[in-house]
Write a protein that holds these residues in place. Structure first.
Motif, PDB file in Angstrom:
ATOM      1  N   GLU B  28       8.742   7.873  -6.504  1.00 37.87           N
ATOM      2  CA  GLU B  28       8.454   7.043  -7.671  1.00 37.87           C
ATOM      3  C   GLU B  28       8.678   5.556  -7.407  1.00 37.87           C
ATOM      4  OE1 GLU B  28       9.433  10.099  -8.573  1.00 37.87           O
ATOM      5  OE2 GLU B  28       8.210  10.561 -10.331  1.00 37.87           O
ATOM      6  N   LEU B 137      -1.475  11.775 -13.564  1.00 33.11           N
ATOM      7  CA  LEU B 137      -0.225  11.012 -13.533  1.00 33.11           C
ATOM      8  C   LEU B 137      -0.038  10.247 -14.826  1.00 33.11           C
ATOM      9  CD1 LEU B 137      -0.679   9.395 -10.010  1.00 33.11           C
ATOM     10  CD2 LEU B 137       0.908  11.235 -10.575  1.00 33.11           C
ATOM     11  N   PRO B 138       1.209   9.989 -15.214  1.00 31.38           N
ATOM     12  CA  PRO B 138       1.462   9.100 -16.342  1.00 31.38           C
ATOM     13  C   PRO B 138       0.905   7.716 -16.022  1.00 31.38           C
ATOM     14  CG  PRO B 138       3.480  10.199 -15.641  1.00 31.38           C
ATOM     15  CD  PRO B 138       2.445  10.496 -14.610  1.00 31.38           C
ATOM     16  N   ALA B 139       0.534   6.994 -17.068  1.00 29.04           N
ATOM     17  CA  ALA B 139      -0.152   5.714 -16.884  1.00 29.04           C
ATOM     18  C   ALA B 139       0.648   4.728 -16.029  1.00 29.04           C
ATOM     19  CB  ALA B 139      -0.454   5.089 -18.237  1.00 29.04           C
ATOM     20  N   GLY B 140       1.955   4.632 -16.281  1.00 26.58           N
ATOM     21  CA  GLY B 140       2.767   3.686 -15.541  1.00 26.58           C
ATOM     22  C   GLY B 140       2.775   4.003 -14.052  1.00 26.58           C
ATOM     23  N   ARG B 141       2.941   5.266 -13.773  1.00 33.56           N
ATOM     24  CA  ARG B 141       2.957   5.697 -12.367  1.00 33.56           C
ATOM     25  C   ARG B 141       1.624   5.399 -11.695  1.00 33.56           C
ATOM     26  NH1 ARG B 141       4.829   6.831  -7.963  1.00 33.56           N
ATOM     27  NH2 ARG B 141       4.655   8.835  -6.887  1.00 33.56           N
ATOM     28  N   ARG B 142       0.558   5.667 -12.403  1.00 35.05           N
ATOM     29  CA  ARG B 142      -0.781   5.418 -11.846  1.00 35.05           C
ATOM     30  C   ARG B 142      -0.986   3.931 -11.591  1.00 35.05           C
ATOM     31  NH1 ARG B 142      -5.442   7.875 -11.064  1.00 35.05           N
ATOM     32  NH2 ARG B 142      -4.345   9.794 -11.592  1.00 35.05           N
ATOM     33  N   PHE B 143      -0.548   3.116 -12.535  1.00 33.84           N
ATOM     34  CA  PHE B 143      -0.701   1.667 -12.380  1.00 33.84           C
ATOM     35  C   PHE B 143       0.039   1.182 -11.140  1.00 33.84           C
ATOM     36  CE2 PHE B 143       0.646  -2.687 -12.955  1.00 33.84           C
ATOM     37  CZ  PHE B 143      -0.510  -3.316 -13.392  1.00 33.84           C
ATOM     38  N   VAL B 144       1.260   1.658 -11.008  1.00 36.75           N
ATOM     39  CA  VAL B 144       2.130   1.179  -9.946  1.00 36.75           C
ATOM     40  C   VAL B 144       1.665   1.682  -8.571  1.00 36.75           C
ATOM     41  CG1 VAL B 144       4.407   1.798  -9.064  1.00 36.75           C
ATOM     42  CG2 VAL B 144       4.200   0.649 -11.275  1.00 36.75           C
ATOM     43  N   GLY B 146      -1.433   2.497  -7.824  1.00 34.69           N
ATOM     44  CA  GLY B 146      -2.678   1.789  -7.543  1.00 34.69           C
ATOM     45  C   GLY B 146      -2.402   0.373  -7.056  1.00 34.69           C
ATOM     46  N   HIS B 147      -1.371  -0.240  -7.626  1.00 34.62           N
ATOM     47  CA  HIS B 147      -0.979  -1.585  -7.210  1.00 34.62           C
ATOM     48  C   HIS B 147      -0.562  -1.569  -5.740  1.00 34.62           C
ATOM     49  CE1 HIS B 147       1.376  -5.318  -7.025  1.00 34.62           C
ATOM     50  NE2 HIS B 147       0.752  -5.689  -8.133  1.00 34.62           N
TER      51      HIS B 147
END
Lengths: 191, 191
Positions: B28, B137-144, B146-147
């Motif tokens: 994570e 994935l949860p949105a936050g995890r996906r954002f991070v 992808g970043h």
DNA sequence: GAAACCATGTAAGTTGTTACATGATTGG
DNA sequence: CCAATCATGTAACAACTTACATGGTTTC
């Protein structure tokens, strides 16, 4: 690579006082290293004791004597040895990304504010690097500055394209499986 | 954000033992935080004392008792407070970039080796992130995630396109003034 | 048969930051 | 007139990491 070694490296570029070394950390070594006076002054003292740098004092009126450090030939050799060591891997710490990992715990407007601030900061950093790149620079410096610029620009583009992932209240609980999005460009899910 | 707070955050995702928290740091929170057992176990102890997490022991045969930590409601509130704090700015340390800044002190083949290794490492990291992004994935995890992928890909592209800057012996001493190269794509100087 | 995984924890050591101590000069 | 720049250094503190201490189990 510790601060002591980095000070030695900066002294291969030019002779400097402790104060100037600090500024060099903020230009040459930004944004991938930083150091405070509390680590720089003791580091220079130790390097002097070890004979890796020499120190000359320049008396100044109404100011503490300026102490100018120059790297010695022993210092150059020591720095070459340090450069030859296999680099330890990059370590990053980002509160911003940690917070975004927990985006579902925060209101969307708060996240929007954070993201706006981050974009502004990155855009200003990118602009400054671009202006520095306009000058004539040694190859290493140019490579490293360009690298920083490329990462800032990638981060800006990514955040602009994907902020909807964490800002849409409706989508906060979960997102669909990725459509692959192979090359990192474009949105990770539909808006 | 310190390790203690990050442990608390990871416990909002699922109950975990200290050992599992360590693994969570490696998934994570990678690649923008890391932590060793020597900081995780004391942090969990302190959180327990403070009532922010609760601990239950599961006896195991032939192994030390597994201690499972769960966040309490006081813990959730405390973590929300921590998330609301303005994030301190990112700090990165990269031996790789520090070495490249002093590229003119090193032989081109040595640099080529370093760069090859870095590209391989980044490519493997990017591949792994892509496989993780394939899941739901949860949105936050996906954002991070992808970043992280976007930055790895940008770094790979930049290094591939600009390694000649530091690998051509002839160019090591200096490079011409930049042609602007506005958007960070493309080479910074002619080959 | 070696390596990696599971599982916890402590103690010593490293490395660095922040705050303190001091104070003139310059630019907006 | 306030902030930033110039200029050096120390001491207290924070936050981690590494090594030590222990040992069965699973996978290649």
């Amino acid at each position: 690579m510790d601060i002591r070694t980095l000070c030695l490296g900066l002294l291969t570029l030019r002779e400097s006082s402790g104060y100037e070394i600090k500024k060099a950390f903020e230009s040459e070594l930004a944004p991938f290293y930083e150091a405070s006076f509390g680590s720089i002054y003791p580091a220079l003292g130790r390097l002097t004791e070890e004979g890796l740098v020499s120190r000359t004092e320049q008396a100044q009126e109404k100011r503490p004597d300026k102490k100018v450090y120059r790297i010695t030939s022993a210092g150059r050799l020591a720095f070459l040895d340090a450069l030859a060591e296999p680099p330890s891997r990059d370590r990053t710490r980002s509160d911003f990304l940690a917070i975004l990992l927990f985006a579902d715990l925060l209101p969307a407007r708060h996240l929007a504010g954070l993201i706006d601030e981050r974009l502004a900061a990155h855009q200003s950093a990118a602009r400054q690097i671009k202006s520095e790149l306009a000058a004539t620079l040694p190859a290493g410096r140019r490579f490293v500055l360009g690298h920083a610029l490329a990462l800032y620009e990638a981060a800006i583009a990514y955040v602009e394209e994907n902020r909807h992932l964490v800002e849409s209240e409706a989508l906060l609980a979960k997102a669909g499986p990725g459509s692959g999005s192979g090359s990192g460009s474009g949105r990770l899910t539909a808006p």
